[in-house]
Design a protein around this motif. Structure first.
Motif, mmCIF file in Angstrom:
data_model
loop_
_atom_site.group_PDB
_atom_site.id
_atom_site.type_symbol
_atom_site.label_atom_id
_atom_site.label_comp_id
_atom_site.label_asym_id
_atom_site.label_seq_id
_atom_site.Cartn_x
_atom_site.Cartn_y
_atom_site.Cartn_z
ATOM 1 N N GLY A 151 0.815 -1.205 0.000
ATOM 2 C CA GLY A 151 0.000 0.000 0.000
ATOM 3 C C GLY A 151 0.849 1.253 0.000
ATOM 4 O O GLY A 151 2.058 1.218 0.279
ATOM 5 N N ALA A 152 0.209 2.381 -0.290
ATOM 6 C CA ALA A 152 0.934 3.650 -0.412
ATOM 7 C C ALA A 152 1.576 4.061 0.907
ATOM 8 O O ALA A 152 2.691 4.593 0.928
ATOM 9 C CB ALA A 152 -0.012 4.741 -0.904
ATOM 10 N N GLY A 159 9.903 3.890 2.931
ATOM 11 C CA GLY A 159 10.763 4.311 1.827
ATOM 12 C C GLY A 159 11.003 3.227 0.795
ATOM 13 O O GLY A 159 12.061 3.195 0.153
ATOM 14 N N TYR A 160 10.031 2.344 0.596
ATOM 15 C CA TYR A 160 10.208 1.230 -0.334
ATOM 16 C C TYR A 160 9.928 1.655 -1.772
ATOM 17 O O TYR A 160 9.093 2.504 -2.030
ATOM 18 C CB TYR A 160 9.281 0.076 0.035
ATOM 19 C CG TYR A 160 9.718 -0.692 1.279
ATOM 20 C CD1 TYR A 160 10.957 -0.464 1.866
ATOM 21 C CD2 TYR A 160 8.882 -1.652 1.854
ATOM 22 C CE1 TYR A 160 11.356 -1.166 2.991
ATOM 23 C CE2 TYR A 160 9.270 -2.360 2.966
ATOM 24 C CZ TYR A 160 10.502 -2.117 3.547
ATOM 25 O OH TYR A 160 10.885 -2.805 4.660
ATOM 26 N N ARG A 161 10.634 1.007 -2.680
ATOM 27 C CA ARG A 161 10.441 1.202 -4.106
ATOM 28 C C ARG A 161 10.319 -0.159 -4.782
ATOM 29 O O ARG A 161 10.528 -1.199 -4.165
ATOM 30 C CB ARG A 161 11.620 1.995 -4.706
ATOM 31 C CG ARG A 161 11.750 3.410 -4.144
ATOM 32 C CD ARG A 161 10.569 4.277 -4.570
ATOM 33 N NE ARG A 161 10.680 5.654 -4.072
ATOM 34 C CZ ARG A 161 10.129 6.082 -2.950
ATOM 35 N NH1 ARG A 161 9.430 5.235 -2.200
ATOM 36 N NH2 ARG A 161 10.262 7.325 -2.572
ATOM 37 N N ILE A 162 9.991 -0.144 -6.052
ATOM 38 C CA ILE A 162 9.894 -1.386 -6.814
ATOM 39 C C ILE A 162 11.253 -2.101 -6.788
ATOM 40 O O ILE A 162 12.304 -1.480 -7.001
ATOM 41 C CB ILE A 162 9.460 -1.114 -8.263
ATOM 42 C CG1 ILE A 162 8.084 -0.432 -8.291
ATOM 43 C CG2 ILE A 162 9.431 -2.409 -9.065
ATOM 44 C CD1 ILE A 162 6.973 -1.254 -7.703
ATOM 45 N N GLY A 163 11.219 -3.405 -6.527
ATOM 46 C CA GLY A 163 12.449 -4.187 -6.455
ATOM 47 C C GLY A 163 12.980 -4.367 -5.045
ATOM 48 O O GLY A 163 13.947 -5.121 -4.843
ATOM 49 N N GLN A 164 12.378 -3.705 -4.078
ATOM 50 C CA GLN A 164 12.807 -3.819 -2.681
ATOM 51 C C GLN A 164 12.598 -5.248 -2.184
ATOM 52 O O GLN A 164 11.562 -5.863 -2.415
ATOM 53 C CB GLN A 164 12.002 -2.860 -1.812
ATOM 54 C CG GLN A 164 12.350 -2.893 -0.341
ATOM 55 C CD GLN A 164 13.569 -2.055 -0.036
ATOM 56 O OE1 GLN A 164 13.750 -0.998 -0.625
ATOM 57 N NE2 GLN A 164 14.394 -2.522 0.891
#
Length: 423
Positions: A151-152, A159-164
């Protein structure tokens, strides 16, 4: 002196004291803004709260209280009294009138955020607000066994991004006292757009993923001396044996009570089904006491504004004695003086109310998209509802009453008192 002349005189008199009266108008505008704003937020907040899950006809879980079932199934708060067997989920899918079933599996967490195991149908059928569907802000839905969609709020806070790469923990809370599933890490492949619902604070994985991380666990604890690697788990049968709850959609809402009765009378195991809207209204009655406190605060602000109006008119009355006496001398009666001052107060109140309503409408137009994106609160720019109309009438009446006391005081001032020089 006719009414038209009286209104013109009241306007000119107020204009001569415009800087002082402007503060009073701003105070009335603020009280109007607060009163109507809090009522609008209260009404729309309740509407948004009641539509946290708006596309679901029934929520099914083990027998418990309706509020408790709503808390853990939708808000992911608390724990279920029992799970539902997978065979029961399949039986519900076959019930007459049922269109779709979305199973939900809870019990794990990630740094305090709940983990939800579900099916792809969750992204297709889950609705919130005004029948809005879930949208991906970045990435895509999970497709591999060890992929997660977050979720947002999870993405923003951590601080997560795609690939985390993330590791899930067993149980709820910030710290797991039992153990974690760090041997089977997940990759974040999608970040959902903000909804203002519990979805924002949830890590979503597949039902098979939930089974995979628990294949070497039993009764909520890891099996001593047994370890199954992530790759070994891929080769196993990961069909879930039980889930926490399920969301149910029907072909026709007219059959909701019929399906609910079938679920509640289910013979294989004790189940219960609830109507989300009814349960959310019950939950709001428990947690919505703060709205009344906000309403009371706004009423106190309005009271202070009316007291300010009264004090301004009373303070200026002593300086206007000569003006009022001159009016009496040119033929104005004591009644007309009373009417003049009450008319001034009423005009001030109407002006302040108009300014407050205009400011509130502008704020709703400008801030509504941001409030929807940030908090999931949908504000509507509509005509005043019955409660708001009563508030406006009460505010106007209060302004008239606040100006009545200074008018009554001026009514009893004698002509000689105003014309005689002060020593």
């Amino acid at each position: 002196m006719n009414s038209g002349s009286l209104i013109n005189l009241a306007w000119r008199s107020a204009w001569n004291r415009r800087f002082t009266l402007a503060l009073t108008i701003c105070s009335i505008a603020l009280s109007t803004f607060m009163l109507l704003g809090v009522e609008r937020v209260r009404t729309d907040l309740r509407s948004s709260f009641s539509s946290a899950v708006s596309g679901t006809d029934l929520i099914v879980g083990a027998r418990t209280g309706s509020v408790q079932l709503m808390l853990y199934a939708v808000f992911h708060i608390g724990a279920a009294t029992n799970n539902i067997r997978w065979t029961s989920i399949q039986a519900i899918e076959r019930m007459r009138g049922v269109d779709w079933v979305v199973p939900l599996s809870l019990g794990d967490s990630h740094q305090g955020f709940p983990v939800l195991g579900t099916a792809q149908a969750y992204f297709e059928h889950f609705r919130y607000g005004e029948q809005q569907s879930l949208l991906l802000h970045h990435g895509h839905r999970f497709s591999d066994l060890y992929e997660a969609v977050i979720g947002a709020e999870v993405a923003d806070q951590l601080g997560y991004r795609i690939g985390q790469r993330i590791a899930l923990a067993h149980g709820t809370g910030d710290v797991s006292l039992i153990g974690d599933h760090s041997d089977k890490p997940f990759t974040v492949v999608g970040i959902l757009a903000r909804t203002g619902t519990p979805v924002d604070c949830t890590v979503h994985i597949s039902l098979e993923s939930m089974e995979a991380i628990h294949v070497d666990w039993m009764a909520g604890a890891p099996l001593p001396g047994m370890h199954i690697s992530a790759e070994e788990a891929r080769k196993m049968d990961l069909q879930p044996k039980s889930v926490t709850a399920a969301m149910v959609g029907l072909h026709n809402r007219a059959s909701v009570f019929s399906v609910q009765r079938q679920v509640n009378n289910f013979s294989s195991e004790p189940l219960m089904s609830i109507l989300p809207g009814v349960a959310l209204d019950e939950l709001w009655d428990v947690v919505g006491a703060g709205e009344r406190a906000l309403l009371l605060m706004s009423a106190l602000i309005a009271l202070v504004s009316m007291a300010g109006l009264m004090s301004v008119v009373l303070a200026g009355l002593n300086e206007r004695r000569r003006e009022l006496a001159v009016l009496r001398a040119v033929g104005a009666s004591a009644y007309q003086i009373l009417l003049l001052l009450t008319l001034e107060g009423t005009l001030l109140t109407i002006t302040g109310m108009t300014l407050g309503i205009t400011a509130l409408s502008g704020c709703i137009l400008v801030l509504a998209p941001w409030l929807q994106a940030a908090f999931g609160l949908t504000l509507h720019l509509t005509a005043p509802a019955s409660m708001q109309a009563w508030m406006l009438c009460a505010l106007l009446l209060s302004g008239w009453l606040a100006s009545l006391l200074p008018g009554w005081r001026a009514y009893h001032l004698s002509l000689a008192d105003g014309l005689s020089p002060r020593i």
